[in-house]
Enzyme design. Structure first.
Site, PDB file in Angstrom:
ATOM      1  N   GLN A 275      12.428  -8.592 -33.036  1.00 19.60           N
ATOM      2  CA  GLN A 275      11.704  -7.340 -33.167  1.00 19.60           C
ATOM      3  C   GLN A 275      10.727  -7.406 -34.333  1.00 19.60           C
ATOM      4  O   GLN A 275      10.738  -8.350 -35.122  1.00 19.60           O
ATOM      5  CB  GLN A 275      12.691  -6.191 -33.406  1.00 19.60           C
ATOM      6  CG  GLN A 275      13.512  -6.372 -34.666  1.00 19.60           C
ATOM      7  CD  GLN A 275      14.759  -5.526 -34.696  1.00 19.60           C
ATOM      8  OE1 GLN A 275      14.907  -4.574 -33.943  1.00 19.60           O
ATOM      9  NE2 GLN A 275      15.688  -5.858 -35.576  1.00 19.60           N
ATOM     10  N   HIS A 307      24.783   8.063 -42.813  1.00 20.27           N
ATOM     11  CA  HIS A 307      25.818   7.034 -42.953  1.00 20.27           C
ATOM     12  C   HIS A 307      27.150   7.614 -43.422  1.00 20.27           C
ATOM     13  O   HIS A 307      28.211   7.105 -43.041  1.00 20.27           O
ATOM     14  CB  HIS A 307      25.326   5.934 -43.903  1.00 20.27           C
ATOM     15  CG  HIS A 307      24.255   5.076 -43.292  1.00 20.27           C
ATOM     16  ND1 HIS A 307      22.919   5.243 -43.576  1.00 20.27           N
ATOM     17  CD2 HIS A 307      24.335   4.079 -42.381  1.00 20.27           C
ATOM     18  CE1 HIS A 307      22.215   4.365 -42.875  1.00 20.27           C
ATOM     19  NE2 HIS A 307      23.044   3.650 -42.147  1.00 20.27           N
ATOM     20  N   ALA A 384      26.272  -7.746 -30.109  1.00 15.80           N
ATOM     21  CA  ALA A 384      27.544  -7.038 -30.289  1.00 15.80           C
ATOM     22  C   ALA A 384      28.445  -7.169 -29.067  1.00 15.80           C
ATOM     23  O   ALA A 384      29.670  -7.296 -29.195  1.00 15.80           O
ATOM     24  CB  ALA A 384      27.273  -5.561 -30.591  1.00 15.80           C
ATOM     25  N   ASP A 402      27.042   1.254 -35.261  1.00 15.69           N
ATOM     26  CA  ASP A 402      25.789   1.741 -35.838  1.00 15.69           C
ATOM     27  C   ASP A 402      24.642   1.080 -35.080  1.00 15.69           C
ATOM     28  O   ASP A 402      23.926   0.228 -35.607  1.00 15.69           O
ATOM     29  CB  ASP A 402      25.752   1.379 -37.327  1.00 15.69           C
ATOM     30  CG  ASP A 402      24.535   1.950 -38.032  1.00 15.69           C
ATOM     31  OD1 ASP A 402      23.887   2.858 -37.467  1.00 15.69           O
ATOM     32  OD2 ASP A 402      24.213   1.466 -39.139  1.00 15.69           O
TER      33      ASP A 402
END
Length: 544
Positions: A275, A307, A384, A402
């Site tokens: 990215q 967070h 993930a 997250d």
């Protein structure tokens, strides 16, 4: 006896279809035409992929953007092929002109799209769909020009040495498809990583105009009038001049456009294999902001609110072993390490470039409390989903997801029933999973789809929300102007296998923005948005 003005017999070639006067042998001429077909096909596919990639980056939802670009281009190619029938008597000069126009349109398309997005994307009103309209216009124009190539190239091949139509079509399409393969592989593996999107489009346009012009002015020059030759030379040189000027100015243009999008305080801008990463602020009192592919991922103004809400409710219970999925910025791990008793924190981030920046950038590393210097923190650069598949059973007390917004196409598998089933397998019997599920107020159906999908994986859930940012870039997959002005909040799903987890804060750690009362109010506010009968999202049937 056929009268002078009577139609020619069926199958007879038209009067303008005589043999081409070539400076080389027919076999060599035919090979050169097929080589040009090969190059033009590669260039055409690069233009196509460039539009898809840029549209996905600028406007989000890659499936929608790819569908729009591909369908419009294929439709336009058919129209262009029909329109080119009228140019067959002038195949050589027509092909040369089309290649020059295509090189200009395709070579400048990325810069034009970026300019419109950067300087007018926030206008709103009637111009809210301006970038999309320009995308459709470029797709249409590029498709028309690419479609017009085939009939003219077929005519040029037949003028060199006539053969049955089936054989000529087979030769032309073979060269075309092989060229498309080369262009399709060159774009993601060579052009994009080494040159970037803007320079790749410009270089492709330059190759396109040089090859097309060389074929016509070199091989078929005797079929052109003196005026046509000079006109094509002037046009090709003008197109090359424009593309060369764009190539010289592309870095300055990119900096100016980036400042128009992100502001004038851009400190870091880099393209990784995953990215684009842009870091702004963090010095001279300016708040830090981290953008990933144009989406605001971290804002120094309110990141602690996000967070703390993400991490602390999940830490109420055993929390010696914690897995953070995503969160390469280190901010979720910072909140985890504030709790006593944490023995191990594994951070799994797809892009190692974000982790390197979080380690080395003074402002970002200060914001995350230099978390990567803590020996309890281990980092894995991996997807993930794949990480969970390989992880041992019952390995973690807490999993913190997250991850990017579920509405982003590349993230949908990370919000699927299969993904949460893997997470459940990795959790300890009394472990908790917390998921960032996107905004609640503006996209309640997506939020409750996440919740239903977590439950479908065999986990009991509790939901809550917190107020989020009040300005800046949109958090969702679509960054249109209306989305950027929408109310901001963050929604979370807390889940456990042994029953709905209580929404409480651990007594041993103080939070700056989150209170027990605020957490309870956030749970009630989220429940008020409940959407019934939401479907479950799976790998083969995503629902976001």
């Amino acid at each position: 006896m056929i009268e002078p003005h009577a139609p020619a017999p069926p199958g007879a070639p038209p009067s303008w279809c005589g043999p081409a006067r070539l400076p080389v042998r027919p076999g060599t001429g035919r090979f050169l035409v097929l080589a040009c077909v090969f190059v033009c096909a590669a260039c055409g596919l690069v233009y196509e992929l460039e539009l898809v990639a840029f549209a996905s980056y600028l406007m989000g939802d890659s499936v929608t953007q790819a569908s729009v670009v591909l369908s419009v281009m294929v439709f336009a190619m058919g129209i262009g092929s029909l329109a080119a029938k009228r140019l067959r008597p002038y195949a050589a000069v027509g092909f040369g002109a089309i290649e020059a126009i295509l090189a200009l349109v395709g070579g400048c398309s990325a810069m034009a799209l970026y300019a419109v997005f950067a300087w007018t994307g926030a206008w709103g009103g009637l111009w809210a769909g301006g970038p999309r309209a320009l995308l459709v216009a470029f797709s249409l124009a590029t498709g028309l020009l690419i479609g017009a190539e085939v009939p003219l190239l077929m005519e040029l091949i037949q003028r060199i040495r006539r053969q049955d139509a089936g054989g000529a079509v087979a030769d032309l399409f073979a060269a075309d498809y092989v060229g498309a393969l080369v262009g399709g592989l060159a774009f993601p593996f060579l052009l994009l990583p080494f040159l970037g999107q803007l320079t790749s489009a410009i270089l492709t346009g330059a190759v396109n105009v040089v090859v097309g012009g060389a074929l016509v002015l070199g091989l078929f020059r005797r079929d052109l009038t003196r005026r046509a030759r000079w006109l094509l030379i002037v046009v090709n040189l003008a197109v090359l001049g424009i593309l060369a000027t764009a190539a010289v100015l592309v870095d300055d243009f990119e900096r100016a456009a980036r400042q128009a999008v992100y502001g004038r305080d851009v400190r870091v801008a880099l393209q990784t294999g995953v990215q684009e990463i842009v870091l702004t602020g963090g010095t001279r009192g300016h708040p830090l902001a981290l953008f990933l592919d144009g989406r605001l991922r971290v804002s120094g103004r309110d990141e602690r609110r996000y967070h703390e809400a993400l991490v602390h409710p999940a830490m109420n219970g055993p929390h010696a072993r914690v897995l953070v999925l995503g969160g390469g910025d280190g901010l979720a791990a910072r909140e985890v390490l504030r709790h006593p008793g944490v023995v191990q924190v594994d951070v799994v981030a797809l892009d190692g470039g974000v982790v390197r920046l979080a380690r080395t950038d003074p402002a970002l590393s200060a914001l995350n409390g230099h978390v990567y210097d803590d020996p309890r923190v281990r980092v894995g650069a991996a997807d993930a989903f794949g990480w969970l598949r390989a992880a041992p059973c019952a390995a973690y007390d807490v999993i913190v997801a997250d991850l990017p917004d579920p509405g982003i196409t590349s993230s949908t598998k990370l919000y699927s029933q299969e993904f949460y089933g893997l997470a459940r397998r990795v959790l300890a019997a009394d472990g908790r999973l917390v998921v960032h599920a996107g905004p609640v107020t503006t996209r309640p159906r997506a939020f409750w789809t996440v919740e239903a999908t977590v439950r479908a994986a065999g986990l009991a859930t509790s939901v809550y929300r917190v107020d989020g940012r009040t300005g800046g870039s949109a958090t969702g997959p679509d960054r249109a102007a209306e989305a950027s002005r929408a109310p901001r909040d963050w929604g979370f799903v807390l889940a456990a296998a042994d029953g709905p987890p209580p929404l409480r804060l651990s007594g041993g750690t103080r939070t700056r923005t989150l209170t027990g009362t605020g957490l309870a109010e956030g749970a009630r506010a989220a429940e008020r948005t409940r959407v019934g009968d939401t479907p479950v999202s799976t790998l083969v049937h995503p629902r976001y």
